[in-house]
Motif scaffolding. Structure first.
Motif, PDB file in Angstrom:
ATOM      1  N   ALA A  56     -19.260  -5.045  80.569  1.00  0.00           N
ATOM      2  CA  ALA A  56     -18.301  -4.776  81.639  1.00  0.00           C
ATOM      3  C   ALA A  56     -18.174  -3.280  81.902  1.00  0.00           C
ATOM      4  O   ALA A  56     -18.124  -2.840  83.061  1.00  0.00           O
ATOM      5  CB  ALA A  56     -16.946  -5.371  81.283  1.00  0.00           C
ATOM      6  N   VAL A  57     -18.140  -2.472  80.845  1.00  0.00           N
ATOM      7  CA  VAL A  57     -18.046  -1.016  81.002  1.00  0.00           C
ATOM      8  C   VAL A  57     -19.299  -0.480  81.684  1.00  0.00           C
ATOM      9  O   VAL A  57     -19.227   0.357  82.602  1.00  0.00           O
ATOM     10  CB  VAL A  57     -17.841  -0.342  79.633  1.00  0.00           C
ATOM     11  N   PHE A  58     -20.453  -0.974  81.252  1.00  0.00           N
ATOM     12  CA  PHE A  58     -21.718  -0.538  81.842  1.00  0.00           C
ATOM     13  C   PHE A  58     -21.765  -0.881  83.331  1.00  0.00           C
ATOM     14  O   PHE A  58     -22.183  -0.065  84.169  1.00  0.00           O
ATOM     15  CB  PHE A  58     -22.884  -1.200  81.110  1.00  0.00           C
ATOM     16  N   THR A  59     -21.317  -2.089  83.686  1.00  0.00           N
ATOM     17  CA  THR A  59     -21.293  -2.494  85.089  1.00  0.00           C
ATOM     18  C   THR A  59     -20.343  -1.627  85.902  1.00  0.00           C
ATOM     19  O   THR A  59     -20.648  -1.236  87.036  1.00  0.00           O
ATOM     20  CB  THR A  59     -20.869  -3.973  85.191  1.00  0.00           C
ATOM     21  N   ALA A  60     -19.178  -1.332  85.331  1.00  0.00           N
ATOM     22  CA  ALA A  60     -18.205  -0.499  86.034  1.00  0.00           C
ATOM     23  C   ALA A  60     -18.752   0.908  86.284  1.00  0.00           C
ATOM     24  O   ALA A  60     -18.571   1.481  87.360  1.00  0.00           O
ATOM     25  CB  ALA A  60     -16.903  -0.428  85.245  1.00  0.00           C
ATOM     26  N   VAL A  61     -19.448   1.467  85.295  1.00  0.00           N
ATOM     27  CA  VAL A  61     -20.020   2.812  85.452  1.00  0.00           C
ATOM     28  C   VAL A  61     -21.096   2.795  86.530  1.00  0.00           C
ATOM     29  O   VAL A  61     -21.139   3.684  87.401  1.00  0.00           O
ATOM     30  CB  VAL A  61     -20.592   3.307  84.108  1.00  0.00           C
ATOM     31  N   LEU A  62     -21.983   1.793  86.503  1.00  0.00           N
ATOM     32  CA  LEU A  62     -23.025   1.695  87.531  1.00  0.00           C
ATOM     33  C   LEU A  62     -22.402   1.522  88.915  1.00  0.00           C
ATOM     34  O   LEU A  62     -22.876   2.114  89.896  1.00  0.00           O
ATOM     35  CB  LEU A  62     -23.952   0.525  87.228  1.00  0.00           C
ATOM     36  N   VAL A  94     -11.962  -3.213  92.917  1.00  0.00           N
ATOM     37  CA  VAL A  94     -12.665  -4.478  93.166  1.00  0.00           C
ATOM     38  C   VAL A  94     -13.634  -4.780  92.024  1.00  0.00           C
ATOM     39  O   VAL A  94     -13.766  -5.932  91.578  1.00  0.00           O
ATOM     40  CB  VAL A  94     -13.400  -4.420  94.509  1.00  0.00           C
ATOM     41  N   ILE A  95     -14.341  -3.751  91.528  1.00  0.00           N
ATOM     42  CA  ILE A  95     -15.274  -3.941  90.416  1.00  0.00           C
ATOM     43  C   ILE A  95     -14.547  -4.446  89.176  1.00  0.00           C
ATOM     44  O   ILE A  95     -14.999  -5.371  88.486  1.00  0.00           O
ATOM     45  CB  ILE A  95     -16.016  -2.626  90.112  1.00  0.00           C
ATOM     46  N   VAL A  96     -13.389  -3.858  88.891  1.00  0.00           N
ATOM     47  CA  VAL A  96     -12.598  -4.307  87.743  1.00  0.00           C
ATOM     48  C   VAL A  96     -12.140  -5.748  87.947  1.00  0.00           C
ATOM     49  O   VAL A  96     -12.135  -6.563  87.011  1.00  0.00           O
ATOM     50  CB  VAL A  96     -11.390  -3.380  87.530  1.00  0.00           C
ATOM     51  N   ALA A  97     -11.782  -6.101  89.186  1.00  0.00           N
ATOM     52  CA  ALA A  97     -11.357  -7.474  89.468  1.00  0.00           C
ATOM     53  C   ALA A  97     -12.490  -8.465  89.213  1.00  0.00           C
ATOM     54  O   ALA A  97     -12.263  -9.572  88.714  1.00  0.00           O
ATOM     55  CB  ALA A  97     -10.874  -7.589  90.911  1.00  0.00           C
ATOM     56  N   VAL A  98     -13.720  -8.070  89.542  1.00  0.00           N
ATOM     57  CA  VAL A  98     -14.872  -8.936  89.285  1.00  0.00           C
ATOM     58  C   VAL A  98     -15.041  -9.151  87.780  1.00  0.00           C
ATOM     59  O   VAL A  98     -15.305 -10.272  87.313  1.00  0.00           O
ATOM     60  CB  VAL A  98     -16.147  -8.342  89.903  1.00  0.00           C
ATOM     61  N   GLN A  99     -14.894  -8.081  87.010  1.00  0.00           N
ATOM     62  CA  GLN A  99     -15.015  -8.207  85.557  1.00  0.00           C
ATOM     63  C   GLN A  99     -13.914  -9.103  84.986  1.00  0.00           C
ATOM     64  O   GLN A  99     -14.172  -9.935  84.107  1.00  0.00           O
ATOM     65  CB  GLN A  99     -14.939  -6.815  84.908  1.00  0.00           C
ATOM     66  N   VAL A 100     -12.696  -8.956  85.492  1.00  0.00           N
ATOM     67  CA  VAL A 100     -11.595  -9.806  85.030  1.00  0.00           C
ATOM     68  C   VAL A 100     -11.863 -11.258  85.404  1.00  0.00           C
ATOM     69  O   VAL A 100     -11.607 -12.179  84.618  1.00  0.00           O
ATOM     70  CB  VAL A 100     -10.259  -9.323  85.623  1.00  0.00           C
ATOM     71  N   TRP A 133     -14.103 -16.014  92.624  1.00  0.00           N
ATOM     72  CA  TRP A 133     -13.151 -15.965  93.740  1.00  0.00           C
ATOM     73  C   TRP A 133     -11.963 -15.048  93.458  1.00  0.00           C
ATOM     74  O   TRP A 133     -11.276 -14.616  94.379  1.00  0.00           O
ATOM     75  CB  TRP A 133     -12.648 -17.384  94.028  1.00  0.00           C
ATOM     76  N   LEU A 134     -11.705 -14.747  92.196  1.00  0.00           N
ATOM     77  CA  LEU A 134     -10.532 -13.936  91.839  1.00  0.00           C
ATOM     78  C   LEU A 134     -10.488 -12.563  92.511  1.00  0.00           C
ATOM     79  O   LEU A 134      -9.398 -12.073  92.821  1.00  0.00           O
ATOM     80  CB  LEU A 134     -10.457 -13.763  90.317  1.00  0.00           C
ATOM     81  N   PRO A 135     -11.630 -11.882  92.718  1.00  0.00           N
ATOM     82  CA  PRO A 135     -11.534 -10.580  93.400  1.00  0.00           C
ATOM     83  C   PRO A 135     -10.873 -10.627  94.762  1.00  0.00           C
ATOM     84  O   PRO A 135     -10.439  -9.588  95.274  1.00  0.00           O
ATOM     85  CB  PRO A 135     -13.013 -10.151  93.510  1.00  0.00           C
ATOM     86  N   ILE A 136     -10.773 -11.820  95.367  1.00  0.00           N
ATOM     87  CA  ILE A 136     -10.046 -11.928  96.634  1.00  0.00           C
ATOM     88  C   ILE A 136      -8.603 -11.452  96.464  1.00  0.00           C
ATOM     89  O   ILE A 136      -8.001 -10.899  97.392  1.00  0.00           O
ATOM     90  CB  ILE A 136     -10.070 -13.387  97.134  1.00  0.00           C
ATOM     91  N   LEU A 140      -2.308  -8.834  97.342  1.00  0.00           N
ATOM     92  CA  LEU A 140      -2.137  -9.847  96.297  1.00  0.00           C
ATOM     93  C   LEU A 140      -1.427 -11.085  96.840  1.00  0.00           C
ATOM     94  O   LEU A 140      -1.764 -12.222  96.476  1.00  0.00           O
ATOM     95  CB  LEU A 140      -1.354  -9.270  95.120  1.00  0.00           C
ATOM     96  N   LEU A 141      -0.448 -10.884  97.703  1.00  0.00           N
ATOM     97  CA  LEU A 141       0.258 -12.016  98.304  1.00  0.00           C
ATOM     98  C   LEU A 141      -0.694 -12.852  99.154  1.00  0.00           C
ATOM     99  O   LEU A 141      -0.774 -14.083  98.995  1.00  0.00           O
ATOM    100  CB  LEU A 141       1.420 -11.512  99.154  1.00  0.00           C
ATOM    101  N   LEU A 142      -1.418 -12.203 100.043  1.00  0.00           N
ATOM    102  CA  LEU A 142      -2.329 -12.917 100.940  1.00  0.00           C
ATOM    103  C   LEU A 142      -3.459 -13.585 100.165  1.00  0.00           C
ATOM    104  O   LEU A 142      -3.766 -14.767 100.364  1.00  0.00           O
ATOM    105  CB  LEU A 142      -2.888 -11.938 101.977  1.00  0.00           C
ATOM    106  N   GLY A 143      -4.076 -12.838  99.250  1.00  0.00           N
ATOM    107  CA  GLY A 143      -5.169 -13.394  98.466  1.00  0.00           C
ATOM    108  C   GLY A 143      -4.707 -14.469  97.500  1.00  0.00           C
ATOM    109  O   GLY A 143      -5.387 -15.480  97.312  1.00  0.00           O
ATOM    110  N   GLY A 144      -3.536 -14.270  96.885  1.00  0.00           N
ATOM    111  CA  GLY A 144      -3.029 -15.244  95.929  1.00  0.00           C
ATOM    112  C   GLY A 144      -2.703 -16.574  96.588  1.00  0.00           C
ATOM    113  O   GLY A 144      -3.032 -17.643  96.050  1.00  0.00           O
ATOM    114  N   LEU A 145      -2.066 -16.543  97.760  1.00  0.00           N
ATOM    115  CA  LEU A 145      -1.763 -17.787  98.462  1.00  0.00           C
ATOM    116  C   LEU A 145      -3.040 -18.473  98.929  1.00  0.00           C
ATOM    117  O   LEU A 145      -3.133 -19.707  98.923  1.00  0.00           O
ATOM    118  CB  LEU A 145      -0.846 -17.504  99.656  1.00  0.00           C
ATOM    119  N   THR A 146      -4.031 -17.685  99.328  1.00  0.00           N
ATOM    120  CA  THR A 146      -5.316 -18.270  99.733  1.00  0.00           C
ATOM    121  C   THR A 146      -5.972 -18.978  98.559  1.00  0.00           C
ATOM    122  O   THR A 146      -6.465 -20.110  98.692  1.00  0.00           O
ATOM    123  CB  THR A 146      -6.250 -17.173 100.276  1.00  0.00           C
TER     124      THR A 146
END
Length: 313
Positions: A3-9, A288-294, A245-248, A90-96
């Motif tokens: 995850a750290v390597f991906t975030a740095v890239l 967004v990158i961190v959200a993808v990792q999460v 889908w979480l990065p939404i 977060l409100l818009l994406g969370g409800l979606t």
């Protein structure tokens, strides 16, 4: 570690792409305002507009590590700008996500178990049409119909600026929900097809499994066969989809937020890109990158919950 390597890239790619964007970022920030040559030179030096790519990488990573990156256009820390905009996104994406992975999954199971009905075929056609259409086009059509022609809902923004300051909490909530309705509907129409069709395909696959045939032979009720024997084994591919889908929740949909002037991260990213505000573009992209990792981490955890075979012995 991955995850750290991906975030740095990802950070390196963001800085590099932002560095080579055409045009002068200082001109994009200044706009029509007039400054003398000395002020412009001082601004270039302070922001590092003319720095090399290596200098840009060094300064950006240093700013990220210290948490003191400053937006060129707003002259404020990027953390403040992101925190101001993340709530609406977060409100818009969370409800979606909530609608997609509750109503969408439920309808996907129903459509898989009733594949020849007219309603099932209509759902399949409607969802794939919504997915195929550009989201901003769907949003513009909804604005034209519900805001312009019928005048039922506001065309954009998050609140009514003419709402009285002494308005009651109920009036403010109703105003908030009216402004939320069109962007949320657009997001759902644009994304609903993916969980719906994934769930339908997964349930169709499990419905032909031997244990389902055995359950039917034992006289298990159709509803129990559907939810106990078909639905749970079909959740594994949905777990992967949910993680992706979480990065939404963080990124939202840039075009949809711009169409409805929704004050979230999408409009922030669009404005920062248009102004070549490199620190703000990089900070938003890193979020967004961190959200993808999460999302990937959440998917791994859910795998162990859904599939007992994935749990350690």
């Amino acid at each position: 570690m991955d995850a750290v390597f991906t975030a740095v890239l990802g950070a390196i790619a963001l800085v590099t792409l932002a560095h080579f964007l055409p045009g002068d970022p200082l001109e994009a920030v200044i706009g029509d305002r007039q400054f003398d040559a000395a002020t412009v030179a001082e601004m270039r030096a302070r922001w590092g507009v003319d720095r090399t790519l290596l200098d840009a990488l060094r300064d950006t990573f240093g700013g990220l590590a210290r948490g003191d990156l400053v937006s060129w256009s707003a002259q404020r820390p990027v953390t403040e700008l992101v925190l101001e905009r993340i709530g609406p996104t977060l409100l818009l994406g969370g409800l979606t996500l909530l609608i997609d992975f509750t109503v969408g999954l439920g309808l996907g199971v129903w459509a898989a178990l009733h594949p020849t009905t007219l309603r099932s075929r209509f759902l399949g056609a409607f969802t794939i049409t919504g997915y195929a259409l550009p989201s901003f086009a769907v949003g513009l059509v909804l604005v034209w119909l519900f805001a312009v022609q019928l005048a039922w809902l506001p065309a954009g923004s998050m609140t009514d600026p003419l709402l009285p300051a002494d308005a009651s909490a109920v009036a403010r909530l109703v105003d908030y929900l009216r402004h939320l309705a069109l962007p949320l509907a657009t997001m759902v129409i644009a994304t609903f097809a993916v969980p719906f069709r994934h769930q339908r395909s997964a349930v169709v696959g499990t419905a032909a499994a031997p244990w389902v045939a055995a359950a039917r032979a034992r006289g298990v009720s159709p509803s129990a066969v559907a939810w106990r024997h078909c639905w749970r084994p079909a959740l594994t591919p949905i777990v992967t989809l949910f993680g992706l889908w979480l990065p939404i929740l963080v990124s939202g949909a840039v075009f949809i937020e711009v169409v409805f002037a929704w004050p979230g991260l999408g409009t922030l990213i669009a404005d920062a890109t248009a102004r070549r505000d490199v620190p703000l573009v990089v900070a938003s992209g890193m979020l967004v990158i961190v959200a993808v990792q999460v999302g990937s981490l959440v998917a791994d955890v859910l795998y162990r919950v859904v599939d007992p075979a994935q749990r350690p012995a």
